[in-house]
Design a protein around this motif. Structure first.
Motif, short mmCIF file in Angstrom:
data_model
loop_
_atom_site.label_atom_id
_atom_site.label_comp_id
_atom_site.label_asym_id
_atom_site.label_seq_id
_atom_site.Cartn_x
_atom_site.Cartn_y
_atom_site.Cartn_z
N MET A 182 0.80 -1.22 0.00
CA MET A 182 0.00 0.00 0.00
C MET A 182 0.84 1.27 0.00
N GLY A 183 1.98 1.25 0.67
CA GLY A 183 2.77 2.46 0.81
C GLY A 183 3.07 3.16 -0.51
N THR A 184 3.35 2.40 -1.54
CA THR A 184 3.68 2.96 -2.84
C THR A 184 2.51 3.73 -3.44
N MET A 185 1.29 3.33 -3.12
CA MET A 185 0.09 3.91 -3.73
C MET A 185 -0.47 5.10 -2.95
N LEU A 186 0.06 5.35 -1.77
CA LEU A 186 -0.60 6.24 -0.82
C LEU A 186 -0.73 7.67 -1.33
N TYR A 187 0.28 8.18 -1.98
CA TYR A 187 0.23 9.56 -2.48
C TYR A 187 -0.92 9.72 -3.47
N GLN A 188 -1.05 8.80 -4.41
CA GLN A 188 -2.10 8.89 -5.42
C GLN A 188 -3.49 8.79 -4.79
N ILE A 189 -3.64 7.94 -3.78
CA ILE A 189 -4.93 7.79 -3.11
C ILE A 189 -5.31 9.07 -2.38
N PHE A 190 -4.35 9.71 -1.74
CA PHE A 190 -4.61 10.99 -1.07
C PHE A 190 -5.13 12.02 -2.07
N LEU A 191 -4.53 12.06 -3.25
CA LEU A 191 -5.00 13.00 -4.27
C LEU A 191 -6.43 12.66 -4.69
N GLU A 192 -6.71 11.37 -4.84
CA GLU A 192 -8.03 10.95 -5.32
C GLU A 192 -9.15 11.28 -4.34
N VAL A 193 -8.85 11.32 -3.03
CA VAL A 193 -9.91 11.60 -2.05
C VAL A 193 -9.98 13.08 -1.69
N GLY A 194 -9.21 13.90 -2.39
CA GLY A 194 -9.41 15.34 -2.25
C GLY A 194 -8.35 16.14 -1.53
N PHE A 195 -7.20 15.51 -1.24
CA PHE A 195 -6.10 16.27 -0.63
C PHE A 195 -5.16 16.74 -1.74
N GLY A 196 -5.20 18.04 -2.02
CA GLY A 196 -4.49 18.57 -3.17
C GLY A 196 -3.00 18.72 -3.00
N THR A 197 -2.54 18.91 -1.75
CA THR A 197 -1.11 19.19 -1.54
C THR A 197 -0.54 18.36 -0.39
N PRO A 198 -0.50 17.04 -0.53
CA PRO A 198 0.08 16.23 0.54
C PRO A 198 1.60 16.36 0.59
N GLU A 199 2.14 16.19 1.79
CA GLU A 199 3.58 16.09 1.98
C GLU A 199 3.91 14.62 2.23
N MET A 200 5.14 14.19 1.88
CA MET A 200 5.43 12.77 1.98
C MET A 200 6.91 12.54 2.24
N SER A 201 7.21 11.45 2.96
CA SER A 201 8.59 11.01 3.14
C SER A 201 8.60 9.50 3.25
N PHE A 202 9.79 8.92 3.09
CA PHE A 202 9.99 7.48 3.26
C PHE A 202 10.92 7.24 4.44
N VAL A 203 10.66 6.16 5.18
CA VAL A 203 11.61 5.69 6.19
C VAL A 203 11.71 4.17 6.05
N GLN A 204 12.91 3.64 6.32
CA GLN A 204 13.10 2.19 6.29
C GLN A 204 14.00 1.78 7.45
N PRO A 205 13.39 1.33 8.54
CA PRO A 205 14.20 0.88 9.68
C PRO A 205 15.03 -0.35 9.33
N VAL A 206 16.14 -0.49 10.02
CA VAL A 206 17.01 -1.66 9.89
C VAL A 206 17.21 -2.26 11.27
N VAL A 207 17.10 -3.58 11.39
CA VAL A 207 17.37 -4.26 12.66
C VAL A 207 18.45 -5.31 12.43
N ILE A 208 19.40 -5.36 13.37
CA ILE A 208 20.55 -6.24 13.23
C ILE A 208 20.60 -7.30 14.32
N HIS A 209 20.20 -6.92 15.53
CA HIS A 209 20.26 -7.86 16.65
C HIS A 209 19.12 -7.56 17.62
N GLY A 210 18.95 -8.47 18.57
CA GLY A 210 17.93 -8.26 19.58
C GLY A 210 16.57 -8.81 19.17
N GLU A 211 15.62 -8.67 20.08
CA GLU A 211 14.29 -9.25 19.90
C GLU A 211 13.52 -8.60 18.76
#
Length: 268
Positions: A182-211
């Motif tokens: 879904m994340g890839t489509m989110l900007y387009q869906i926001f436009l379709e439901v009437g939000f003309g000027t959304p702001e957007m960013s990406f984050v990608q956490p990395v885990v190496i050890h621990g629970e």
């Protein structure tokens, strides 16, 4: 009212530990997003698909006693956990109520900010849910969403069991009419439901050890019965894949790139 095929993963006590790990991974990025979007003291906020209330409690601490937070979820098992935590924390500015993302029963045009995290990917009609959230906002209010794209998850060095896990989960979401990308489509869906000027960013956490590395095998395990019933795996393959993922979680030389998250916010 819109109906969905149901949440793919576990709820209540059986899913609480996975949600605790998920929140440990994502909360720093969520907190930064909410700060960036403009969450502040005195705001009235709704958290749709709140689950056990992890983000609801975070927002309640930010809006203070002059503000309020309403957490909405369809799962009474999730809400029971959230309400129990609220009592122990003396959360006087937070209320948890049962409701659908399509019909929250919250008052229209009453909230300064409406939020959801990893909700739309589990719905058959995400645009309708966004329209409901939009209707809850005061004029000028903020809608803030976070959604993952499972196709971006990675393991370094690569392992077939990790790739197979996400392949199965994405296939299951498609079989149910959901979208774990879904994340890839989110900007387009926001436009379709009437939000003309959304702001957007990406984050990608990395885990190496621990629970926190258990988030992968725990997510797969919660989908076990649904995957087998849908014919997307066999008991033998599932058990083998799950065991290999647990071994990878213990391997400190292995890095998990958690699915990239789209963070998006816009004003009504």
């Amino acid at each position: 009212m819109r109906q969905d095929k149901g949440y793919t993963l576990a709820t209540g006590e059986s899913g609480a530990y996975r949600l605790q790990i998920l929140n440990a991974i994502h909360q720093p990025y969520t907190e930064f997003l909410l700060q960036r979007a403009g969450l502040s003291q005195g705001m009235h906020v709704a958290d749709i698909g709140c689950g056990t209330g992890n983000v609801s409690f975070l927002m309640a601490s930010k809006v203070g006693l002059s503000g309020s937070v309403y957490g909405v979820d369809m799962s009474e098992a999730q809400l029971d956990i959230a309400r129990s935590q609220a009592k122990s924390l003396n959360g006087g500015n937070i209320t948890f109520v049962s409701g659908s993302a399509y019909d929250t029963a919250l008052p229209k045009e009453s909230f300064d900010l409406v939020y959801c995290r990893f909700l739309l990917m589990h719905l058959n009609h995400p645009s309708d849910a966004l329209l409901e959230m939009r209707s809850l906002l005061k004029p000028g209010g903020l809608l803030v969403c976070e959604e993952a794209d499972f196709s971006t998850a990675f393991c370094e060095p690569s392992f077939a069991a990790h790739d197979r896990c996400y392949e199965m989960l994405i296939a299951l979401s498609k079989e149910r009419g959901h979208n774990f990308c879904m994340g890839t489509m989110l900007y387009q869906i926001f436009l379709e439901v009437g939000f003309g000027t959304p702001e957007m960013s990406f984050v990608q956490p990395v885990v190496i050890h621990g629970e926190n590395k258990r988030i992968v095998d725990l997510s797969l395990m919660e989908a076990r019965n649904a995957l087998i019933e849908a014919g997307l795996t066999t008991t033998s393959e599932f058990d083998q894949t799950s065991a290999q993922l647990k071994e990878l979680a213990l391997d400190k030389t292995t890095m998990f790139g958690i699915a990239r998250v789209t963070q998006i916010w816009a004003r009504r």
